[in-house]
Design an enzyme around this catalytic site. Structure first.
Site, PDB file in Angstrom:
ATOM      1  N   LYS A 129     123.902  12.514  60.299  1.00  0.00           N
ATOM      2  CA  LYS A 129     124.321  12.742  58.916  1.00  0.00           C
ATOM      3  C   LYS A 129     125.496  11.837  58.544  1.00  0.00           C
ATOM      4  O   LYS A 129     125.471  11.154  57.524  1.00  0.00           O
ATOM      5  CB  LYS A 129     124.726  14.216  58.727  1.00  0.00           C
ATOM      6  CG  LYS A 129     125.137  14.543  57.314  1.00  0.00           C
ATOM      7  CD  LYS A 129     125.772  15.909  57.185  1.00  0.00           C
ATOM      8  CE  LYS A 129     127.240  15.863  57.523  1.00  0.00           C
ATOM      9  NZ  LYS A 129     127.992  17.052  57.094  1.00  0.00           N
ATOM     10  N   CYS A 196     120.913  25.083  42.911  1.00  0.00           N
ATOM     11  CA  CYS A 196     119.958  25.512  43.950  1.00  0.00           C
ATOM     12  C   CYS A 196     120.753  26.036  45.147  1.00  0.00           C
ATOM     13  O   CYS A 196     120.726  25.465  46.234  1.00  0.00           O
ATOM     14  CB  CYS A 196     119.047  24.358  44.345  1.00  0.00           C
ATOM     15  SG  CYS A 196     117.664  24.885  45.376  1.00  0.00           S
ATOM     16  N   CYS A 203     117.075  29.454  39.489  1.00  0.00           N
ATOM     17  CA  CYS A 203     115.804  28.819  39.105  1.00  0.00           C
ATOM     18  C   CYS A 203     115.576  28.864  37.591  1.00  0.00           C
ATOM     19  O   CYS A 203     114.997  27.938  37.013  1.00  0.00           O
ATOM     20  CB  CYS A 203     114.642  29.473  39.839  1.00  0.00           C
ATOM     21  SG  CYS A 203     114.737  29.298  41.640  1.00  0.00           S
ATOM     22  N   CYS A 206     117.058  25.887  36.090  1.00  0.00           N
ATOM     23  CA  CYS A 206     116.878  24.662  36.880  1.00  0.00           C
ATOM     24  C   CYS A 206     116.038  23.638  36.133  1.00  0.00           C
ATOM     25  O   CYS A 206     114.957  23.969  35.623  1.00  0.00           O
ATOM     26  CB  CYS A 206     116.213  25.007  38.205  1.00  0.00           C
ATOM     27  SG  CYS A 206     115.925  23.537  39.214  1.00  0.00           S
ATOM     28  N   CYS A 212     108.927  22.388  41.141  1.00  0.00           N
ATOM     29  CA  CYS A 212     109.417  22.863  42.440  1.00  0.00           C
ATOM     30  C   CYS A 212     108.506  23.968  42.966  1.00  0.00           C
ATOM     31  O   CYS A 212     108.209  24.927  42.251  1.00  0.00           O
ATOM     32  CB  CYS A 212     110.847  23.391  42.292  1.00  0.00           C
ATOM     33  SG  CYS A 212     111.460  24.209  43.775  1.00  0.00           S
TER      34      CYS A 212
HETATM   35  S1  SF4 Z   1     113.465  25.841  40.938  1.00  0.00           S
HETATM   36 FE1  SF4 Z   1     113.524  24.984  43.008  1.00  0.00          FE
HETATM   37  S2  SF4 Z   1     115.109  23.395  42.921  1.00  0.00           S
HETATM   38 FE2  SF4 Z   1     115.366  24.692  41.136  1.00  0.00          FE
HETATM   39  S3  SF4 Z   1     116.905  26.212  41.754  1.00  0.00           S
HETATM   40 FE3  SF4 Z   1     114.872  27.098  42.126  1.00  0.00          FE
HETATM   41  S4  SF4 Z   1     114.388  26.610  44.258  1.00  0.00           S
HETATM   42 FE4  SF4 Z   1     116.065  25.264  43.629  1.00  0.00          FE
END
Ligand code: SF4
Length: 221
Positions: A129, A196, A203, A206, A212
């Protein structure tokens, strides 16, 4: 909800806009403040291991403001380095590792750390990393740096189906175009801290919900 195929360039564009209000990931903030040599980035990344950005960034700045070259750091004692980087976690161990790396760079590389992944990985305290993040930011090399945020989020997306960050690195190197490699860490660290999140990701707010797969997400907000 029917999901559309995951479109990474579109996703990163939307995430870039979504994370604008939040602080940059620590190593990118360090580069913004002028500490972007390979050696400085490597030192900053060692300090950041298992430490919150809010703690590690000021600690890195304290050390690098006091001594930023391999020669200057090699002339500090491990105790002096430790006192500068506290209260980051494992400060005593990290101080010894940073001083040892500085001494090796002075002794074997005329104070000029080469952009060489295998060399970085040979240093005590440096994993994939940190090596990749330092090479990406310090040398401009294509490199994917997978921390817990990048690992968790790309698995939720369905872009990786892996158990460890090391496996995720290999999976993403096969599926993500090289120009996007360093941006994954830059964008997904603040995205993972604020949207996230590990528990109860946001979500409903998001920008990539429609694409996703939400793998393993059982209690979204
Ligand atoms: S939709 Fe997917 S990327 Fe967006 S917050 Fe939820 S789990 Fe994370």
């Amino acid at each position: 909800m029917t999901k559309r195929p995951f479109d990474l360039p579109v996703a990163l564009q939307r995430i870039s806009a979504a994370v604008q209000p939040y602080p940059r990931a620590a190593m990118f903030a360090l580069a913004d403040q002028g500490y972007k040599s390979l050696f400085e980035q490597l030192v900053g990344c060692i300090i950041s291991i298992r430490t919150l950005d809010e703690v590690s960034l000021p600690a890195s700045l304290r050390l690098l403001n006091a001594a930023r070259t391999p020669l200057e750091i090699s002339q500090l004692t491990a105790q002096q380095i430790q006192s500068l980087i506290e209260p980051c976690s494992f400060a005593e161990r990290k101080a010894g590792q940073i001083q040892a790396i500085a001494e090796q760079v002075v002794t074997h590389y005329q104070s000029d750390l080469p952009c060489d992944e295998q060399l970085l990985l040979s240093f005590n305290g440096v994993g994939v990393k940190c090596a990749h993040l330092a090479l990406g930011l310090g040398c401009g090399m294509p490199a994917i740096s997978v921390d817990s945020h990048v690992h968790r989020i790309t698995n939720r997306w369905g872009l990786a189906a892996t158990r460890t960050p090391e496996e995720t690195t290999l999976a993403l190197e096969k599926s993500v175009p090289k120009p996007e490699w360093i941006r994954l860490n830059e964008l997904l660290v603040p995205f993972g801290k604020h949207i996230c999140t590990p528990l109860r990701p946001r979500c409903s707010a998001c920008p990539v919900l429609e694409m996703c797969q939400q793998v393993g997400v059982s209690a979204p907000r």
